[in-house]
Design a protein around this motif. Structure first.
Motif, PDB file in Angstrom:
ATOM      1  N   SER A  94       0.790  -1.236   0.000  1.00 39.92           N
ATOM      2  CA  SER A  94       0.000   0.000   0.000  1.00 39.92           C
ATOM      3  C   SER A  94       0.823   1.287   0.000  1.00 39.92           C
ATOM      4  N   ALA A  95       2.100   1.253   0.413  1.00 41.62           N
ATOM      5  CA  ALA A  95       2.848   2.503   0.572  1.00 41.62           C
ATOM      6  C   ALA A  95       2.998   3.248  -0.746  1.00 41.62           C
ATOM      7  N   ASP A  96       3.337   2.536  -1.826  1.00 43.61           N
ATOM      8  CA  ASP A  96       3.505   3.222  -3.108  1.00 43.61           C
ATOM      9  C   ASP A  96       2.197   3.806  -3.631  1.00 43.61           C
ATOM     10  N   ALA A  97       1.082   3.146  -3.306  1.00 42.33           N
ATOM     11  CA  ALA A  97      -0.213   3.597  -3.834  1.00 42.33           C
ATOM     12  C   ALA A  97      -0.853   4.678  -2.963  1.00 42.33           C
ATOM     13  N   PHE A  98      -0.759   4.525  -1.635  1.00 39.37           N
ATOM     14  CA  PHE A  98      -1.506   5.419  -0.742  1.00 39.37           C
ATOM     15  C   PHE A  98      -0.614   6.272   0.165  1.00 39.37           C
ATOM     16  N   GLY A  99       0.682   6.037   0.138  1.00 38.98           N
ATOM     17  CA  GLY A  99       1.574   6.805   0.990  1.00 38.98           C
ATOM     18  C   GLY A  99       1.702   6.191   2.370  1.00 38.98           C
ATOM     19  N   TYR A 100       2.552   6.810   3.176  1.00 37.69           N
ATOM     20  CA  TYR A 100       2.862   6.278   4.513  1.00 37.69           C
ATOM     21  C   TYR A 100       1.960   6.833   5.615  1.00 37.69           C
ATOM     22  N   ASP A 101       1.293   7.959   5.372  1.00 36.80           N
ATOM     23  CA  ASP A 101       0.583   8.646   6.451  1.00 36.80           C
ATOM     24  C   ASP A 101      -0.480   7.783   7.140  1.00 36.80           C
ATOM     25  N   PRO A 102      -1.373   7.087   6.402  1.00 37.48           N
ATOM     26  CA  PRO A 102      -2.366   6.264   7.096  1.00 37.48           C
ATOM     27  C   PRO A 102      -1.743   5.097   7.855  1.00 37.48           C
TER      28      PRO A 102
END
Length: 434
Positions: free
Chosen positions: A393-401
């Protein structure tokens, strides 16, 4: 005569035995530093290795998962080996293994071979925390265990703190292969130092017979009805009261260990020199969290809080502090992001120190290694699952969540700890005279 009496002569109060056991825990701490330095070498070298081997974040996550998977399985195995072979020989064999496995990373030619060497490293490094917990249970009475555990646990953050500048220096001065050879070589030297210096109280030549009896008696002053077999452990409410919170809390530390450099590159486009400048700071803060995990329970017990409750309060304070890194998505600069990581490092080591110490508190010294290893397996299952989530998920949605989710998991862990782990009254241990 009750061991709870302050004037009890059975307590190991002699300066010689006190200095000896703190010197030995210093040796455990050094081993923990080198253990975490070895495992952190990859995370610092990861941006260069991703480029050289053409790895995506998902590929890198599989490399991390190879370490986590073998580490998860071997925590339980390592704990049993330590209980069977003893702390001295068992820890020595595992330390030699992780030193050689780390040096073998220099032979990697792509992410599959890197994953193989990573799996070997995970399998051998799994003994470090169970061995530390076992050494604490052998040498320290209950009131000193939280501080002793926090001291050797500080090694986890010191190792992570040293890694960015040391690994970056090796890469810039020589190449990425040199970083693995240097960090592995340091662990190999320590392994032989450990085998030369460490003995259990029953075998240590520097102890008198009276000091040996006193240490053995004092370490038994604790909660009663401790499980003494693996079957008893699995049936114990106390074990699950520790194992489940560790399952929920461990993802935070593993995320900090393996993904801070990648986060700084992906979100803030920092180069290797900048990572060396910034990435060690959360682990310095983690040292203070480890220290807090040792000091706060002692302070609480001096003010009438029972032993187990003091650990639970400490863990809960740390869990609430994890709200800090949950706010990393609001950071307006890499400096603010690192500051919030520092809060997270402090928070996690505070709560982790309380959970690790509980194994020495709740279980018989003959099964502390097994109990700590099994709880560690639970913890690393949680970390492994979260790493898989990051990879997908990091590449698609970023690290913040993902950082926000870590705080939720830690607060839930505190709730489970209070629900499942209940304080039990101490049973005074009688000393047979004559």
């Amino acid at each position: 005569m009750s061991l709870a009496t302050p004037a009890d002569p059975a307590r190991p109060r002699g300066w010689r035995s006190i200095l000896l056991r703190w010197r030995l825990i210093g040796l455990v701490t050094l081993g923990t530093i080198l253990n975490y330095l070895a495992r952190s070498t990859l995370s610092v070298a990861a941006p260069q290795l991703k480029s050289e081997f053409g790895m995506s974040t998902a590929d890198y996550a599989w490399v991390v998962l190879a370490f986590q998977g073998s580490y998860t399985v071997m925590q339980t195995v390592a704990g049993g080996v330590l209980d069977a072979l003893g702390t001295r020989l068992g820890f020595f064999l595992f330390a030699v293994g992780w030193a050689l496995a780390n040096m073998a990373h220099a032979l990697a030619t792509g992410w599959p071979s890197l994953a193989l060497f990573r799996a070997l490293l995970g399998a051998t490094e799994a003994a470090a925390i169970p061995a530390g917990a076992k050494a604490v249970s052998e040498w320290f009475p209950p009131r000193e265990r939280s501080l002793a555990t926090s001291v050797f646990q500080m090694g986890t953050s010191v190792g992570n703190m040293i890694a960015p500048p040391l690994v970056a220096f090796c890469i810039l001065a020589w190449n990425w292969q040199a970083a693995f050879i240097v960090t592995g070589g340091l662990s190999l030297v320590w392994a032989f130092l450990w085998f030369w210096a460490y003995r259990s109280p029953a075998e240590h030549p520097a102890l008198s017979a009276a000091e040996r009896v006193a240490i053995t008696a004092a370490r038994d002053e604790d909660v009663d009805a401790k499980p003494t077999t693996r079957r008893d452990l699995l049936k114990s409410r106390a074990f699950w009261g520790i194992a489940i919170p560790r399952f929920l809390a461990e993802p935070a530390w593993q995320t900090f260990n393996f993904f801070i450099p990648l986060y700084l590159v992906a979100v803030w486009q920092l180069d290797l020199k900048s990572i060396a400048l910034w990435a060690w700071m959360p682990f310095l803060a983690a040292d203070f969290g480890s220290l807090a995990a040792g000091v706060l329970p002692s302070w609480l017990m001096k003010h009438g809080v029972p032993l187990v409750a003091s650990r639970k309060v400490t863990m809960t304070v740390g869990a609430l502090c994890m709200i800090g890194p949950a706010c990393i998505g609001l950071a307006g600069s890499p400096g603010i992001a690192i500051l919030l990581f520092c809060v997270g490092g402090f928070a996690h080591q505070m709560l982790s120190g309380a959970l690790i110490t509980l194994c020495a508190d709740m279980f018989d010294s003959r099964t502390v290694g097994t109990a700590s290893g099994m709880a560690g397996t639970s913890a690393w299952v949680g970390g492994m699952l979260f790493t898989l989530l990051i990879g997908q998920s990091a590449d698609a949605f970023g690290y913040d969540p993902l950082f926000a989710a870590l705080a939720v998991l830690d607060i839930l862990a505190a709730a489970v700890l209070w629900s499942l782990l209940r304080s039990r009254p101490r049973t005074p241990v009688a000393i047979q005279e004559g």
